[in-house]
Scaffold this active site. Structure first.
Site, mmCIF file in Angstrom:
data_model
loop_
_atom_site.group_PDB
_atom_site.id
_atom_site.type_symbol
_atom_site.label_atom_id
_atom_site.label_comp_id
_atom_site.label_asym_id
_atom_site.label_seq_id
_atom_site.Cartn_x
_atom_site.Cartn_y
_atom_site.Cartn_z
ATOM 1 C CG ASP A 109 -1.769 1.156 1.451
ATOM 2 O OD1 ASP A 109 -1.895 1.969 0.515
ATOM 3 O OD2 ASP A 109 -2.375 1.277 2.550
ATOM 4 C CG HIS A 130 -4.163 4.259 3.703
ATOM 5 N ND1 HIS A 130 -4.291 3.138 2.925
ATOM 6 C CD2 HIS A 130 -5.362 4.884 3.692
ATOM 7 C CE1 HIS A 130 -5.524 3.089 2.438
ATOM 8 N NE2 HIS A 130 -6.202 4.135 2.888
ATOM 9 C CG ASP A 181 -24.961 6.800 -16.745
ATOM 10 O OD1 ASP A 181 -25.668 7.216 -15.824
ATOM 11 O OD2 ASP A 181 -25.080 7.161 -17.927
#
Ligand SMILES: [Zn+2]
Ligand SMILES: [Zn+2]
Length: 545
Positions: free
Chosen positions: A192, A365, A440
């Site tokens: 990460d 994080h 959408d």
């Protein structure tokens, strides 16, 4: 001849969000995470963005499993779409499976899916892969990373992590497991990178307890806390602080209610029944006895905080003395919307606290010192930074180099790159499409960049329609009718309107009876005229009949 392991990021590399990683060996594929990304506010009418998984459509029969690291939308949000083409088991921890089940039910995925609950510390096999989930701390409980033993070596994927020694759920990350992996020898670490530009350590989740405590102490009226519905740890902290200060708690917002229900049922969130009230009960109580959890920390106009800011919430109104806390970090691109909402809340008499003015949010994080610790613990031969924009990936790659990993053993790559790995080397294979699919409404992938450009133009300059009636000889029967929205107010633009009518009439006179071609010519003449007069380019449409 030995085969390569292919590592292919389909999402999350070169962006924050829609994380998805493919590991492929021979004819076996496993996928780690299947997330969504929320559109930037200049992508009009797009509800969400999912990874481009076309690569998997041709290879659907080779996919053996999907492994999920934790229950955040950017890791599970695209599962419903993916499972429409893949019929494979999904492995996740208990809280994560609960959240996935809730999500798929809401998305009305009817097919029974093979959802398998695993726990940190388990070992299981999928084809030639041996998989070992290990516990990491993050802003949601029950998160894991994966150690994956492949025929070429051990791969470690961190998921989202931080090294929090005092997490809200009391379960610190499994350092021992990481050290054990390192003893076995880690071929490649995928880690990460979200905070690769932040020095130092990310503060523990518990540091905001103090900030919450003092704001609950000082607030005279109601306290309304907005955060992500999936920040279960934060919801626990708000609950605990509200309880301590004798406040009841109301939960608002559909996703917040769903997640709270699931997390409570599974025991990951502890809220006493007696403490929970609904909004109507909250409206009856004295303000200093009420805390409210709400969605909308990103300024989304249709979420609770957005509606409160606009005075459009059915059963809740902002009142003098309310304290609104935005307990989340703005997703890049959302700042403008968030500031607009803060201003409106202030106008309505609320006090507004957010991370710039109070300690009401910490990141989930790792920062740079934690990243260093990770690399030191795992000691991988090869390193691939994941989860981040290119600048984060680059910074993380550089940091790995500073930690002694040779530059040649570090690959900073974006979605669609194909990394080929054997025991000795890592190289780049041919690129595969690694873009995005717009979702959408209920339609998937039917909106391309061209449609998006049209929508941008519509929003920017509106549209302009000319209707002309033409007789059998191609002559105008009467003055053309003009309509426009979002462009100029025609009533107050008589000159412009007269000019436009003349332009239409001229174009018809010159081009006569040419059917479809005539329409195009009228449209182009009109567009040119409008641009010349106003400097704007509305969508121009002509109807000739
Ligand atoms: Zn996360
Ligand atoms: Zn994430």
């Amino acid at each position: 001849m030995s085969l390569n392991l292919r590592i292919i990021p389909l999402g999350g590399c070169g962006e924050i969000g829609k994380n998805m990683m493919v590991l492929e060996y021979d004819d076996q594929i496993i996928i780690i995470d299947a997330g969504i990304m929320f559109p930037e506010n200049d992508m009009l009418g797009i509800d969400l963005i999912i990874p481009d998984y076309n690569y998997l459509i041709d290879r659907a029969d080779q996919v053996k499993a999907i492994l999920i690291t934790h229950g955040h939308e950017d890791h599970i949000g695209a599962l419903g779409h993916l499972l429409q083409i893949l019929d494979v088991p999904v492995y996740a921890t208990r809280l994560t499976t609960g959240l996935i089940r809730g999500k798929l039910r809401a998305a009305k995925l009817v097919r029974e899916i093979d959802l398998r609950t695993i726990a940190a510390g388990d070992i299981f096999h999928v084809g030639d892969f041996t998989i070992e989930p290990f516990h990491v701390s993050h802003s949601i409980p029950d998160g894991v990373g994966y150690g994956i033993t492949t025929p070429v070596g051990l791969i470690v994927h961190t998921g989202d992590y931080k090294f929090d020694h005092t997490p809200v759920d009391g379960w610190p990350p499994d350092f021992a497991k990481l050290a054990e992996f390192s003893q076995r020898g880690v071929l490649c670490l995928l880690a990460d990178s979200t905070n690769a530009d932040r020095p130092g350590w990310t503060p523990s989740e518990t540091v905001i307890t103090a900030a919450f405590d003092s704001l609950f102490q000082e607030a005279q009226g109601r306290v309304i806390v907005a955060t992500f519905a999936s920040l279960i740890s934060r919801i626990q902290q708000v609950t605990d602080t509200a309880a301590k200060h004798g406040r009841k708690l109301a939960i608002t917002g559909r996703s917040m209610k769903t997640n709270v229900r699931i997390a409570r049922e599974l025991g990951y969130l502890k809220i006493p029944d007696a403490m929970l009230i609904d909004i109507n009960q909250a409206n009856q109580l004295p303000p200093h006895k009420v805390a409210i959890l709400a969605t909308g920390s990103q300024g989304e106009p249709s979420a609770v905080i957005g509606r409160l800011a606009q005075g459009r919430h059915n059963s809740l109104k902002i009142q003098q003395g309310d304290t609104v806390v935005l307990s989340a970090h703005p997703i890049p691109g959302n700042e403008e919307m968030i500031y607009r909402i803060i201003n409106r809340l202030l106008q309505r008499g609320a006090e507004v606290l957010h991370e710039d003015v109070a300690n009401v949010h910490v990141s989930g994080h790792a920062s740079r010192e934690e990243m260093k610790l990770l690399i030191n613990l795992v000691k991988p031969k090869f390193f691939v930074p994941i989860h981040g924009e290119l600048r984060h990936l680059k910074a993380h790659g550089q940091l790995a180099q500073e930690m002694g990993i040779p530059e040649a053993n570090i690959s900073v790559v974006e979605n669609g790159a194909q990394l080929l790995l054997d025991q000795q080397s890592m190289s780049l294979g041919p690129r595969i499409p690694g873009g995005y699919i717009f979702v959408d409404g209920s339609g998937v992938g039917d909106v391309g960049p061209a449609v998006l450009r049209d929508r941008e133009r519509l929003a920017d300059s509106g549209f302009f329609i000319a209707i002309a009636e033409v007789d059998g000889h191609g002559r105008l029967k009467s003055k053309p009718e003009l309509l426009s929205r979002g462009f100029v107010y025609l009533e107050e633009s008589t000159d412009l309107m007269a000019g436009a009518q003349e332009t239409v009439a001229n174009a018809i006179k010159i081009n006569g009876q040419q059917g479809k071609k005539l329409r195009k010519q009228v449209e182009s003449a009109l567009a040119k005229y409008l641009y010349k007069e106003t400097g704007r380019r509305p969508m121009v449409h002509a109807v000739i009949r």
